[in-house]
Design a protein around this motif. Sequence first.
Motif, PDB file in Angstrom:
ATOM      1  N   GLU A  92       0.909  -1.199  -0.169  1.00 27.96           N
ATOM      2  CA  GLU A  92       0.060   0.181  -0.015  1.00 27.96           C
ATOM      3  C   GLU A  92       0.798   1.306  -0.116  1.00 27.96           C
ATOM      4  O   GLU A  92       0.414   2.126  -0.441  1.00 27.96           O
ATOM      5  N   ASP A 114      -0.434  -4.365   3.365  1.00 26.98           N
ATOM      6  CA  ASP A 114      -0.945  -3.244   3.922  1.00 26.98           C
ATOM      7  C   ASP A 114      -0.193  -3.206   5.146  1.00 26.98           C
ATOM      8  O   ASP A 114      -0.361  -3.865   6.146  1.00 26.98           O
ATOM      9  N   ASP A 117      -2.140  -0.994   8.933  1.00 25.61           N
ATOM     10  CA  ASP A 117      -3.702  -0.636   8.585  1.00 25.61           C
ATOM     11  C   ASP A 117      -4.273   0.270   9.887  1.00 25.61           C
ATOM     12  O   ASP A 117      -3.799  -0.323  11.111  1.00 25.61           O
ATOM     13  N   GLY A 118      -4.967   1.142   9.474  1.00 28.25           N
ATOM     14  CA  GLY A 118      -5.384   1.946  10.765  1.00 28.25           C
ATOM     15  C   GLY A 118      -4.331   2.853  11.323  1.00 28.25           C
ATOM     16  O   GLY A 118      -4.561   3.343  12.615  1.00 28.25           O
ATOM     17  N   ARG A 276      -8.559  -0.090  -0.197  1.00 19.09           N
ATOM     18  CA  ARG A 276      -7.980  -0.641  -1.533  1.00 19.09           C
ATOM     19  C   ARG A 276      -8.193  -2.119  -1.849  1.00 19.09           C
ATOM     20  O   ARG A 276      -7.928  -2.888  -0.910  1.00 19.09           O
ATOM     21  N   GLU A 280      -6.418  -4.623   1.142  1.00 19.26           N
ATOM     22  CA  GLU A 280      -7.645  -4.456   2.253  1.00 19.26           C
ATOM     23  C   GLU A 280      -8.805  -5.595   1.972  1.00 19.26           C
ATOM     24  O   GLU A 280      -8.987  -6.344   2.679  1.00 19.26           O
TER      25      GLU A 280
END
Length: 334
Positions: A92, A114, A117-118, A276, A280
């Motif tokens: 990502e 990713d 994430d978050g 994405r 994700e």
Amino acid sequence: MTKHVTLTQFIIEQQRELPGVSGAFTSLLNDVVTACKKISHLVNQGNLIGVLGSADSENVQGEVQKKLDIITNDIMVDALNWTGHLAGMASEEIDDIILIPPQYPKGKYLALFDPLDGSSNIDVNLAVGTIFSILRCREGVDPALEDFLQKGAEQVCAGFVLYGPSTMMVLTTGQGVNGFTLDQDIGEFILTHPNMTIPNDTSEFAINMSNQRFWEPPVKRYIDECLQGKDGLREKDFNMRWVASMVAEVYRILTRGGVFMYPYDLRDPSRAGKLRIMYEANPMAFIIEQAGGACSTGRERILDIKPKALHQRVPVILGSKNEVERIVGYHQEG
Ligand SMILES: O=P(O)(O)OC[C@H]1O[C@](O)(COP(=O)(O)O)[C@@H](O)[C@@H]1O
Ligand SMILES: [Mg+2]
Ligand SMILES: [Mg+2]
């Protein structure tokens, strides 16, 4: 004494029953696990080692990168690029596909991830995670972009690690979903949540309500009906959660059901949602379906989409089957 099953033992045993899957896959997964343990340690140390805060850069999506977005990306790449199991990677955080440096052997898998994430949650000490997806590739050649643009249904394996109060890994190789907790004392992921399944019904939804005025009518209708609770058509009260970490939302849904949405919205019609597909939506869709849930854009099954670009965005509606089907039905009615 209780006999614990480690992630490695679990994968080796599962692999014995799978034709065509070799030791390379177990080894690759071990490399992913090692990278995630390192990330878990960094996230846990936080500002003790100065890794919080923003970097002075943007990723391909124009999002300001956190220092940890970059550090975790490098950890994943460095853990996987030399092992001989991969033909290439995509992240990502990196604009183009990542080829294996010429000095290392090339394998038959592709890893997409990713790394954090978050990440908007990292500075406020909330849960973040790493999401990954493994695809097959033509062997012995440098892959082209087209090799990565496979439908989600082609995934060999998908998983995520949630760096929460405990560090958890959730994994599927297409034979159900299993959850492992990192035992920090021995440094191993232990099988603690075998055969995770999602209840078909729920009364809990997760959506960023601040985008409400931009939603399409089917999503507005669904959320309106949830908000009416016992007094409305659904005749039951709903609860809402929004952690703003997809890993945490998906983990909650795997644990007690629910529906999570980052739907198409009308702010920028050229931007189909926020999440994405490669890093994700696809890995989470594989996990959710393997646990008995459903995952759709509202108009089509996520795993059936043929991606057109590496960083393509896609609307995501996932979770308890009956709720997702209801929302898809509202899209069909228009
Ligand atoms: O800040 P918003 O718009 O509520 O978005 C939250 C969503 O964005 C994400 O943080 C996107 O992932 P990244 O942090 O990897 O960019 C999801 O985890 C989460 O569901
Ligand atoms: Mg993400
Ligand atoms: Mg990220």
